[in-house]
Design an enzyme around this catalytic site. Structure first.
Site, short mmCIF file in Angstrom:
data_model
loop_
_atom_site.label_atom_id
_atom_site.label_comp_id
_atom_site.label_asym_id
_atom_site.label_seq_id
_atom_site.Cartn_x
_atom_site.Cartn_y
_atom_site.Cartn_z
N ASP A 190 -53.34 16.26 11.46
CA ASP A 190 -52.73 16.00 10.16
C ASP A 190 -51.57 15.02 10.25
O ASP A 190 -50.76 15.06 11.17
CB ASP A 190 -52.24 17.28 9.50
CG ASP A 190 -51.71 17.01 8.11
OD1 ASP A 190 -52.51 16.64 7.24
OD2 ASP A 190 -50.49 17.10 7.92
N HIS B 189 -49.94 24.86 5.57
CA HIS B 189 -49.74 23.42 5.79
C HIS B 189 -48.25 23.10 5.71
O HIS B 189 -47.72 22.79 4.65
CB HIS B 189 -50.51 22.62 4.76
CG HIS B 189 -50.67 21.18 5.14
ND1 HIS B 189 -51.86 20.52 5.04
CD2 HIS B 189 -49.79 20.27 5.63
CE1 HIS B 189 -51.71 19.26 5.45
NE2 HIS B 189 -50.44 19.10 5.81
N LEU C 14 -42.68 21.46 10.39
CA LEU C 14 -41.37 22.00 10.78
C LEU C 14 -40.51 20.99 11.55
O LEU C 14 -39.33 21.24 11.77
CB LEU C 14 -41.54 23.27 11.62
CG LEU C 14 -42.06 24.51 10.88
CD1 LEU C 14 -42.23 25.67 11.85
CD2 LEU C 14 -41.12 24.90 9.74
N ARG C 15 -41.10 19.88 12.00
CA ARG C 15 -40.38 18.79 12.68
C ARG C 15 -39.77 19.19 14.02
O ARG C 15 -38.92 18.46 14.54
CB ARG C 15 -39.27 18.25 11.76
CG ARG C 15 -39.70 17.81 10.38
CD ARG C 15 -40.77 16.75 10.42
NE ARG C 15 -40.99 16.15 9.11
CZ ARG C 15 -42.10 15.51 8.76
NH1 ARG C 15 -43.10 15.41 9.63
NH2 ARG C 15 -42.23 14.97 7.57
N HIS D 95 -57.13 16.11 7.53
CA HIS D 95 -56.49 15.10 6.68
C HIS D 95 -57.55 14.03 6.43
O HIS D 95 -57.95 13.33 7.36
CB HIS D 95 -55.27 14.54 7.41
CG HIS D 95 -54.60 13.40 6.72
ND1 HIS D 95 -53.29 13.47 6.29
CD2 HIS D 95 -55.01 12.15 6.40
CE1 HIS D 95 -52.94 12.34 5.74
NE2 HIS D 95 -53.97 11.51 5.80
N ASN E 218 -48.20 11.66 1.08
CA ASN E 218 -49.56 11.25 1.42
C ASN E 218 -50.46 12.48 1.50
O ASN E 218 -50.24 13.33 2.37
CB ASN E 218 -49.57 10.51 2.76
CG ASN E 218 -50.94 9.95 3.11
OD1 ASN E 218 -51.81 9.85 2.25
ND2 ASN E 218 -51.13 9.59 4.36
N ASP F 53 -47.53 21.34 2.12
CA ASP F 53 -47.38 20.11 2.91
C ASP F 53 -45.88 19.79 3.05
O ASP F 53 -45.47 18.63 2.97
CB ASP F 53 -48.13 18.95 2.27
CG ASP F 53 -48.36 17.79 3.24
OD1 ASP F 53 -48.01 17.93 4.42
OD2 ASP F 53 -48.86 16.74 2.79
#
Length: 425
Positions: free
Chosen positions: A153, A62, A65-66, A180, A279, A306
């Site tokens: 997610d 989880h 990496l953007r 999620h 979150n 996460d």
């Protein structure tokens, strides 16, 4: 042909029920020999691992990496550098990129860019277009492009009919569906966990019921259709109870949690520091203890991070900041501090939940040390303590939720495909 010898290590290999003092010998990118005691095998490089454990590299299923589109926060290379520094050799990238990972082109972009990175990157395709929750992606095309998992997610799959179809498709195609779990009607404009601390601070909270009701829906669907589902970032006592009960009834459900939920509570929000916002949010001490018990009894079988990088500027506004924290470099040490140092579980169990179990859930060739297997290895000093300095971490972002904490155990070397990709000097 290159060779690497790791000697005098305590080899911990839960997949084969092994725990011995000995060596691991690597030829090119594979393990070619291993055993107890010493060896005279010649090697191009020798690592004397006296005092270190040698275990399969960690699998973080989880990670955000953007990349593509949000690379000012993190990119594939910097994210994998952070992974290597934490002993993570395999990671599963989540789909809430920009553009969203909802097309074969984005899947292929990530996989191509990751070929030279310092961790193995596996891709999660979005369940719905734009992760908006209502219109299914071309799941088969995502699979053919190389995605191994499905998720929306960052958000739940809003339309339950889409969830059902995704669950069926994942099972048919051999993909892992990760969910999620959040009721968006209960989770509107919140800052932290709803409870005593939020009331004292005068901040809007999100109740445990938001996660619990989402978890109940996913379990109900999995039970009704006899299909597997994996529950992301579990943070509440209620979600643990739901998963445990479902498992006892034979439902094919697995779950994960993260080090910060095992170490911290919503009391951290008294600092009014947005690095402690994520979150789902940090919950209460009762929830923290329930998560530990769920790890101990096997209800939750994986530790993840996460890992969610954000810029310093974004995190400077406590109320307006986006949710998320980074954690790949601190995950093993944080979980070791929370669970092994305190006597809750053994080091063997920790390696199992951070490597062997997530590899099995994802169906990837990882999580085990064995002849012919990929030489993905972590070497850790369990006796070393260190203080987390966010400025010295290896990713682009510094929003480390375990910052300034003294943690027990330290990753000293990470080996990926026979190559040393991290060395703590």
């Amino acid at each position: 042909m290159s060779s690497l010898l790791i000697k005098n290590a305590r080899v911990i290999n839960p997949a084969l029920s092994q725990d011995f003092i000995g060596y691991v010998y690597v030829t090119d990118d594979k393990i070619s020999d291993m055993g107890e005691g010493d060896t005279s095998l010649p090697a191009d490089r020798v690592i004397d691992a006296t005092g270190l454990i040698c275990c399969p590299g960690f699998v973080d299923m989880h990670v955000h990496l953007r990349d593509p589109g949000l690379t000012y926060k993190e990119d594939i290379y910097t994210g994998c550098n952070a992974a290597a520094a934490g002993g993570v050799t395999s990671l599963l990238a989540m789909p809430n990129t920009k553009p969203v990972t909802d097309s074969p082109e984005v899947v292929e972009y990530i996989l191509n860019k990751a070929k030279d990175a310092n961790a193995r990157v596996y891709v999660t395709g979005a369940v719905t277009k734009g992760i908006e929750g209502f219109e299914l992606t071309d799941i088969r095309a995502l699979k053919e492009a190389g995605a191994i998992a499905l998720s929306d997610d960052g958000r739940p799959v809003v339309d339950t009919a889409c969830l059902v179809e995704a669950m069926k498709a994942a099972a048919e195609l051999g993909m892992t569906l990760t969910c999620h779990c959040e009721d968006l009607y209960l989770a509107k404009q919140w800052t932290m966990n709803e409870g005593k601390t939020s009331a004292e601070l005068g901040l809007r909270g999100v109740p445990n019921a938001a996660e619990d009701s989402g978890t109940a829906r996913e379990i109900a669907v999995a039970a009704a259709y006899g299909l597997p589902v994996h529950i992301c970032h579990v943070s509440t006592e209620g979600a643990c109870d739901l998963i445990r009960d479902a498992q006892r009834r034979g439902v094919k459900v697995t779950g994960e949690t993260a080090a910060h939920y095992l170490l911290l509570t919503d009391k951290e929000l008294e600092k009014k520091d947005a690095d402690y916002r994520m979150n789902p949010p940090l919950r209460t001490e009762k929830d923290r203890r329930a998560l530990i018990e769920a790890i101990k009894d096997g209800t939750l079988s994986c530790i993840i991070t996460d890992h969610a990088p954000h810029s310093v500027e974004e995190k400077s506004d406590f109320i307006g900041a986006p949710n998320g924290s980074i954690g790949m470099e601190t995950s093993f040490s944080g979980t070791y501090t929370a669970l092994v140092k305190t006597g809750e579980i053994t080091i063997n169990k920790l390696v199992e939940i951070m490597s062997t179990n997530p590899a099995k859930i994802l169906g990837i060739d990882a999580g085990v040390l064995d002849i012919g297997k990929p030489a993905d290895i972590a070497l850790v000093n369990l006796d070393e303590e260190w203080v987390v300095d966010a400025e010295k971490l290896h990713g682009k972002s510094k929003n480390a939720v375990l910052k300034n904490m003294k943690l027990a155990s330290k990753v000293k070397y990470t080996v990926l495909g026979g190559k040393v990709v991290f060395e703590d000097k």
